[in-house]
Design a protein around this motif. Structure first.
Motif, PDB file in Angstrom:
ATOM      1  N   VAL A 158       0.898  -1.103  -0.052  1.00 26.90           N
ATOM      2  CA  VAL A 158       0.096  -0.019  -0.022  1.00 26.90           C
ATOM      3  C   VAL A 158       0.889   1.123  -0.080  1.00 26.90           C
ATOM      4  N   LEU A 159       1.894   1.036   0.825  1.00 29.63           N
ATOM      5  CA  LEU A 159       2.811   2.560   0.769  1.00 29.63           C
ATOM      6  C   LEU A 159       3.416   2.620  -0.367  1.00 29.63           C
ATOM      7  N   GLU A 160       3.966   1.587  -1.112  1.00 27.60           N
ATOM      8  CA  GLU A 160       4.497   1.742  -2.418  1.00 27.60           C
ATOM      9  C   GLU A 160       3.350   2.259  -3.462  1.00 27.60           C
ATOM     10  N   LEU A 161       2.260   1.824  -3.529  1.00 26.96           N
ATOM     11  CA  LEU A 161       1.222   2.456  -4.180  1.00 26.96           C
ATOM     12  C   LEU A 161       1.052   3.930  -4.133  1.00 26.96           C
ATOM     13  N   TRP A 162       0.990   4.425  -2.802  1.00 26.18           N
ATOM     14  CA  TRP A 162       0.629   5.559  -2.479  1.00 26.18           C
ATOM     15  C   TRP A 162       1.797   6.663  -2.829  1.00 26.18           C
ATOM     16  N   HIS A 214      -5.753   0.255  -7.160  1.00 33.03           N
ATOM     17  CA  HIS A 214      -5.723   0.638  -5.822  1.00 33.03           C
ATOM     18  C   HIS A 214      -6.644  -0.261  -4.985  1.00 33.03           C
ATOM     19  N   TRP A 215      -7.919  -0.305  -5.429  1.00 35.21           N
ATOM     20  CA  TRP A 215      -8.890  -1.058  -4.912  1.00 35.21           C
ATOM     21  C   TRP A 215      -8.498  -2.523  -4.549  1.00 35.21           C
ATOM     22  N   ARG A 216      -7.648  -3.059  -5.710  1.00 34.09           N
ATOM     23  CA  ARG A 216      -7.337  -4.485  -5.487  1.00 34.09           C
ATOM     24  C   ARG A 216      -6.305  -4.730  -4.611  1.00 34.09           C
ATOM     25  N   VAL A 217      -5.266  -3.547  -4.240  1.00 37.13           N
ATOM     26  CA  VAL A 217      -4.274  -3.817  -3.129  1.00 37.13           C
ATOM     27  C   VAL A 217      -5.116  -3.512  -1.752  1.00 37.13           C
ATOM     28  N   LEU A 218      -6.208  -2.605  -1.366  1.00 33.54           N
ATOM     29  CA  LEU A 218      -6.734  -2.449  -0.557  1.00 33.54           C
ATOM     30  C   LEU A 218      -7.609  -3.693  -0.009  1.00 33.54           C
ATOM     31  N   SER A 278     -14.149  -5.763  12.612  1.00 30.83           N
ATOM     32  CA  SER A 278     -12.648  -6.297  12.523  1.00 30.83           C
ATOM     33  C   SER A 278     -12.379  -6.847  11.125  1.00 30.83           C
ATOM     34  N   ALA A 279     -11.674  -6.158  10.256  1.00 29.68           N
ATOM     35  CA  ALA A 279     -11.282  -6.608   8.956  1.00 29.68           C
ATOM     36  C   ALA A 279     -10.063  -7.276   8.852  1.00 29.68           C
ATOM     37  N   PRO A 280      -9.942  -8.590   8.827  1.00 26.02           N
ATOM     38  CA  PRO A 280      -8.852  -9.485   8.899  1.00 26.02           C
ATOM     39  C   PRO A 280      -7.765  -9.213   7.826  1.00 26.02           C
ATOM     40  N   ALA A 281      -8.220  -8.969   6.492  1.00 25.14           N
ATOM     41  CA  ALA A 281      -7.418  -8.877   5.469  1.00 25.14           C
ATOM     42  C   ALA A 281      -7.158  -7.215   5.365  1.00 25.14           C
ATOM     43  N   ASP A 282      -7.346  -6.425   6.344  1.00 27.35           N
ATOM     44  CA  ASP A 282      -7.035  -4.931   5.970  1.00 27.35           C
ATOM     45  C   ASP A 282      -5.372  -4.803   5.900  1.00 27.35           C
ATOM     46  N   PRO A 283      -5.033  -4.198   5.138  1.00 27.69           N
ATOM     47  CA  PRO A 283      -3.494  -3.969   4.661  1.00 27.69           C
ATOM     48  C   PRO A 283      -2.999  -2.437   5.168  1.00 27.69           C
ATOM     49  N   GLY A 320     -11.129  -6.614   3.711  1.00 31.48           N
ATOM     50  CA  GLY A 320     -10.000  -5.587   3.620  1.00 31.48           C
ATOM     51  C   GLY A 320     -10.304  -4.273   3.890  1.00 31.48           C
ATOM     52  N   HIS A 321      -9.527  -3.460   3.317  1.00 31.54           N
ATOM     53  CA  HIS A 321      -9.829  -1.990   3.365  1.00 31.54           C
ATOM     54  C   HIS A 321     -10.663  -1.791   2.254  1.00 31.54           C
ATOM     55  N   ALA A 322     -11.809  -2.181   1.866  1.00 32.42           N
ATOM     56  CA  ALA A 322     -12.572  -1.828   0.844  1.00 32.42           C
ATOM     57  C   ALA A 322     -13.926  -2.604   1.017  1.00 32.42           C
ATOM     58  N   LEU A 323     -15.030  -2.121   0.333  1.00 32.03           N
ATOM     59  CA  LEU A 323     -16.406  -2.747   0.482  1.00 32.03           C
ATOM     60  C   LEU A 323     -17.001  -3.304  -0.909  1.00 32.03           C
TER      61      LEU A 323
END
Length: 293
Positions: free
Chosen positions: A153-157, A176-180, A237-242, A268-271
């Motif tokens: 995520v940091l590399e993408l940002w 972006h969404w794929r990584v999140l 809790s989102a267990p795959a949240d990066p 993850g960090h998406a819906l």
């Protein structure tokens, strides 16, 4: 129903309401640089079956005022906007659901204006607290030693965002969404492509906002007030949240007095569509229990 709210001098916020006007209000607060359309239609509809659901565009997103370059503001001002939306719509108290930065704003409202909330639900966010995190074995992790954002995520940002037109921007956002999303659930390119086309159509342009990443974030900690919380609070809790991986949700639930914790498997960090039904069930179970109480 759509309506603009004057949140501050020179700042108007786009809002949308859905559901019965006499139902208990539920305010959705999205994350950084995300408009109200970041809350997917099926999820909003599911919540609107029991609530008067309100979603809105933050400053410098969607149809709200884009003004940061001329009039910089703080993250704390975005928390004030939450109250401004409630005031502008004539709502005394509401359930609040916040995701990512929206979860931080919800914590600030929870701490500073508990009298305005019926309940709070916090998703994919970090605690605004210096309280240590306690592991199941009884050992502790200092709040500042919790795991950070994933390197991917940091590399993408860190990549510079260049304007190559709307089509290229949509594809960049899909990546972006794929990584999140975190990789635990199947990823549907077509779903997120259609989603971003709706966001761009709503906004009226495909420019990328950077205001929330540049805004001052001083004065956000609410350690003592969260520890004294009396508002029914649910932590998802989102267990795959990066971005805020476990044990961030567990830490958050420990920092807020009386908070309950529920896990959405694979989230993850998406819906994406796979989480809409379980997330709606978790939120409605929480708000329903508050109504019964």
């Amino acid at each position: 129903m759509q309506q603009f709210i004057d949140a501050a001098p020179g700042v108007r916020l786009w809002t949308e309401q859905r559901g019965a006007a006499d139902a208990a209000p539920l305010l959705l607060v999205m994350g950084a640089q995300a408009s109200g359309l970041g809350w997917p239609e099926p999820l909003v509809d599911a919540l609107a079956a029991q609530h008067r659901v309100i979603r809105y565009d933050h400053r410098d997103t969607g149809r709200s005022t884009w003004s940061f370059e001329e009039r910089p503001y703080r993250i704390a001002d975005l928390a004030d906007d939450v109250i401004a939306v409630l005031d502008g719509l004539g709502i005394d108290r509401a359930h609040i659901v916040g995701m990512s930065l929206g979860g931080m704003l919800a914590q600030m409202v929870l701490a500073d204006h508990p009298d305005r909330l019926l309940s709070a639900t916090l998703i994919g966010t970090m605690a605004l607290s210096t309280t240590h995190c306690t592991r199941p074995d009884g050992s502790t992790i200092p709040a500042d030693a919790l795991p950070g954002i994933s390197p991917e995520v940091l590399e993408l940002w860190s990549r510079p965002v260049e304007d190559h037109g709307p089509a290229a921007e949509v594809e960049r956002r899909i990546e972006h969404w794929r990584v999140l999303a975190g990789g635990h659930l199947p990823f549907d390119d077509d779903y997120f492509r259609a989603f971003e086309h709706r966001v761009i159509a709503h906004t009226g342009h495909h420019r990328v906002g950077t205001a929330h990443g540049s805004a001052e974030h001083d004065g956000m900690l609410r350690t003592d007030r969260l520890a004294r919380n009396e508002v029914p609070t649910l932590v998802v809790s989102a267990p795959a949240d990066p971005v805020f991986p476990p044990p961030h949700p567990q830490h958050l639930a420990q920092c807020i007095r009386g908070a309950e914790l529920v896990e959405i498997p694979g989230m993850g960090h998406a819906l994406p569509p796979a989480v809409h039904a379980p997330l709606a069930t978790a939120i409605l179970t929480h708000t329903g229990a508050v109504a019964v109480a």
